[in-house]
Structures are given as C-alpha cells and as structure tokens.
Design a protein around this motif. Structure first.
Motif, short mmCIF file in Angstrom:
data_model
loop_
_atom_site.label_atom_id
_atom_site.label_comp_id
_atom_site.label_asym_id
_atom_site.label_seq_id
_atom_site.Cartn_x
_atom_site.Cartn_y
_atom_site.Cartn_z
N ASN A 206 0.83 -1.21 0.00
CA ASN A 206 0.00 0.00 0.00
C ASN A 206 0.86 1.26 0.00
N LEU A 207 1.97 1.20 -0.70
CA LEU A 207 2.94 2.28 -0.66
C LEU A 207 2.36 3.64 -1.07
N PRO A 208 1.46 3.72 -2.07
CA PRO A 208 0.94 5.03 -2.44
C PRO A 208 -0.11 5.58 -1.48
N GLN A 209 -0.58 4.75 -0.54
CA GLN A 209 -1.66 5.16 0.34
C GLN A 209 -1.15 5.95 1.54
N ASP A 210 -1.99 6.86 2.03
CA ASP A 210 -1.65 7.63 3.23
C ASP A 210 -2.10 6.84 4.44
N LEU A 211 -1.31 5.87 4.84
CA LEU A 211 -1.67 4.94 5.90
C LEU A 211 -1.73 5.64 7.26
N SER A 212 -2.62 5.16 8.11
CA SER A 212 -2.71 5.71 9.46
C SER A 212 -1.90 4.85 10.42
N LEU A 213 -1.50 5.45 11.52
CA LEU A 213 -0.75 4.73 12.54
C LEU A 213 -1.61 3.64 13.16
N ALA A 214 -2.89 3.95 13.39
CA ALA A 214 -3.80 2.96 13.98
C ALA A 214 -3.94 1.75 13.07
N GLU A 215 -3.93 1.98 11.77
CA GLU A 215 -4.04 0.91 10.77
C GLU A 215 -2.85 -0.04 10.89
N LEU A 216 -1.65 0.52 10.97
CA LEU A 216 -0.44 -0.30 11.09
C LEU A 216 -0.38 -1.01 12.44
N ALA A 217 -0.78 -0.29 13.49
CA ALA A 217 -0.75 -0.89 14.83
C ALA A 217 -1.71 -2.07 14.92
N ALA A 218 -2.86 -1.95 14.26
CA ALA A 218 -3.84 -3.03 14.30
C ALA A 218 -3.30 -4.31 13.66
N ILE A 219 -2.49 -4.17 12.61
CA ILE A 219 -1.90 -5.33 11.95
C ILE A 219 -0.98 -6.07 12.92
N ALA A 220 -0.24 -5.31 13.73
CA ALA A 220 0.66 -5.91 14.71
C ALA A 220 -0.06 -6.26 16.02
N ARG A 221 -1.35 -5.92 16.10
CA ARG A 221 -2.16 -6.19 17.30
C ARG A 221 -1.59 -5.50 18.53
N LEU A 222 -1.21 -4.23 18.33
CA LEU A 222 -0.67 -3.42 19.40
C LEU A 222 -1.41 -2.09 19.45
#
Length: 297
Positions: A206-222
């Motif tokens: 998802n390199l072109p996307q403006d990812l959110s921190l919450a989105e990334l944290a959810a993947i790591a379950r943190l």
C-alpha cells in the motif's frame, strides 16, 4: 473537529474576521492554531473527550484560569507556557489581554493512545502554565504542520501525537503525593517476526496510500503507543521514516524507465505534489529525481 471537543472562546464585542482559526485532523490527533489580531476580553471553557495540550503565546493584563484539582492561575505572562487538560477534565477562565495579539496552538489527543495503562496506575493530571522544552518544540513543529498539512504524511503526524502523549506521561511519572517514581508501562522490546513481516508487507503493498498509525498498529495487534516504540526498536527508525524510505526506493526503480514522467512517478509512490516528492527525494538521496535519472540511465 467535533465542536464539543474544541476549546470554546467567547469574545466580548468581537469584530468580523478578528479571530483566525485553522485546524486539521488525522484521526488520533486533531490540531488547531488560533490567532486574535485585535484582542478583546475572552472567556474560555473546555470539557473534551480528548486530551488537550496547548502552547500559549500572549500576555494578559488580567485573568484567571481554572482546571480540575488545581488552584486558580492568575499568571499574566503566559508566553511559551503550556496547558494540559486530560480527557473529561474541565478548563475555564477569562483573560483581559494587552494590546499584543493572542495566539495559541492546541493538540487534541485521542485517549485510546494510552489505553494500555491499567486502572491501578495514576491517571493523567491537568497542568497549568508550565514549561517543558521538548513539548514546546513538538507543538512548534505541529504548528508548521498545520501551515502545510499536505507536506506531511498521516503516519508522521500521528507518530508526533504518540510522542506528545508519551512525553506528557514521562513528565507526570512522579507521584506527587508519595514523592517517588511511579511504575511506568513495561516495554517488552521490538516486534515479533510475524509482526515485522506483516507490517512491512502491508506498507509495501500500500505504498501510495496515506496509511494511518492505527491501521499499522492493528496489523501488529498493538496499541499505537506500543507499536511506535516496538517498530523503532525492531527497524531502527520510526514508521513514517521507513515508509518514506521505501517510497524513495520504489521511485528509484521507476526512474530507470525514461517513458515515465516525474509527476507519474510521484503519484505512483504516494505524492500528489511533484514538488513535495522532489524535496523528499533530494532529502534522502542528495539528488533531484531528474539528476538521479540522468545518472542512472
């Protein structure tokens, strides 16, 4: 921003276009800058569902500031002073300014950022008119972000929110009633291999996307707070810088194709502004995209 969460200003004899108020939101962080060019007496109150942190920049001829559990502050010179009001607490008061403009920058932080704190630990407390060099510098940077929000990724700004709240927690880590250090949340280190791989792959896909921190944290379950610390421990740099580095690497590969324009490449790696892409590319590589292309082809 939800009007119920923002500080409410009531100005006596307010003239049209007298108060300039700019704001922007990134999910876990809402921010605003307020400037009153022709100051009048103001009454203010706040009872927000978010943590409130403000950097003040004005001198008042008279005034009172109240916050839950704290004595009234009548400090007049509040230039460079900070106010912190935890979610659910109340702030109110009034100010009769001098002739100089009134200005402040405020951050409204999602309390879920520190949801990892257990109920047996001391809760965050309000602070009135305090000084803290690092928090001041972070809010000055937030003010620069507000001036040009398109120049900063969402992950960068939300990481700034985590840093703000982390520093507030650190400076309140002494239990005033006991006079000894309070146990801080334990940090267990970096990411597990599956977390590292999952987050890395998601950023890449998802390199072109403006990812959110919450989105990334959810993947790591943190929680976002723990994720920021764990990611930096594991990778050696914060999430926003890693994302920018991967975008630059993708851009380098695309620049070897002479049929692709710089504008097309900028959009392909997540930058709608070619000028912003050029600035960041030069910052990382020391070359403009055009110069890099000439060098590689």
């Amino acid at each position: 921003m939800n009007p119920d969460d923002a500080v409410n200003l009531q100005v006596r004899n307010r003239l049209p276009a007298e108060t300039l108020r700019s704001s922007h939101g990134w999910g876990i962080l809402e921010a605003e800058h307020v400037a009153m060019r022709r100051p009048r007496r103001i009454e203010f109150n706040l009872h927000s569902s978010r943590h409130y942190l403000a950097l003040l920049n004005f001198y008042r001829g008279d005034g009172e500031t109240f916050a839950d559990e704290l004595p009234c502050s009548t400090l007049r010179d509040v230039r460079g002073k900070l106010v912190f009001i935890p979610a659910g607490c109340r702030l109110q008061g009034w100010s009769q300014p001098e002739t100089t403009p009134i200005a402040f920058t405020a951050a409204y932080l999602d309390p879920n950022l520190c949801s990892h704190l257990s109920t047996d630990r001391p809760q965050l407390s309000p602070m009135l008119h305090v000084e803290h060099p690092l928090l001041t510098q972070l809010l000055l940077q937030l003010n620069r972000v507000l001036a040009q929000p398109d120049m900063y990724s969402r992950v960068y700004v939300e990481s700034l929110a985590v840093l703000l709240l982390s520093e507030i927690m650190n400076c309140q880590a002494i239990d005033r009633s006991l006079g000894r250090p309070v146990e801080r949340p334990k940090f267990k280190g970096g990411l597990a291999s599956w977390q590292h791989r999952a987050v890395r792959d998601y950023i890449e896909e998802n390199l072109p996307q403006d990812l959110s921190l919450a989105e990334l944290a959810a993947i790591a379950r943190l929680s976002p707070y723990h994720f920021c610390r764990a990611f930096k421990e594991a990778v050696g740099e914060p999430p926003h810088r890693y994302q920018m580095g991967r975008r630059v690497e993708r851009a380098k590969a695309l620049l070897t194709d002479p049929t692709l324009s710089i504008t097309h490449i900028a959009m392909a790696v997540g930058y709608s502004s070619p000028s912003r892409f050029t600035t960041l590319f030069r910052q990382v590589t020391g070359h403009s995209p055009r110069d890099y292309r000439k060098k590689m082809i």
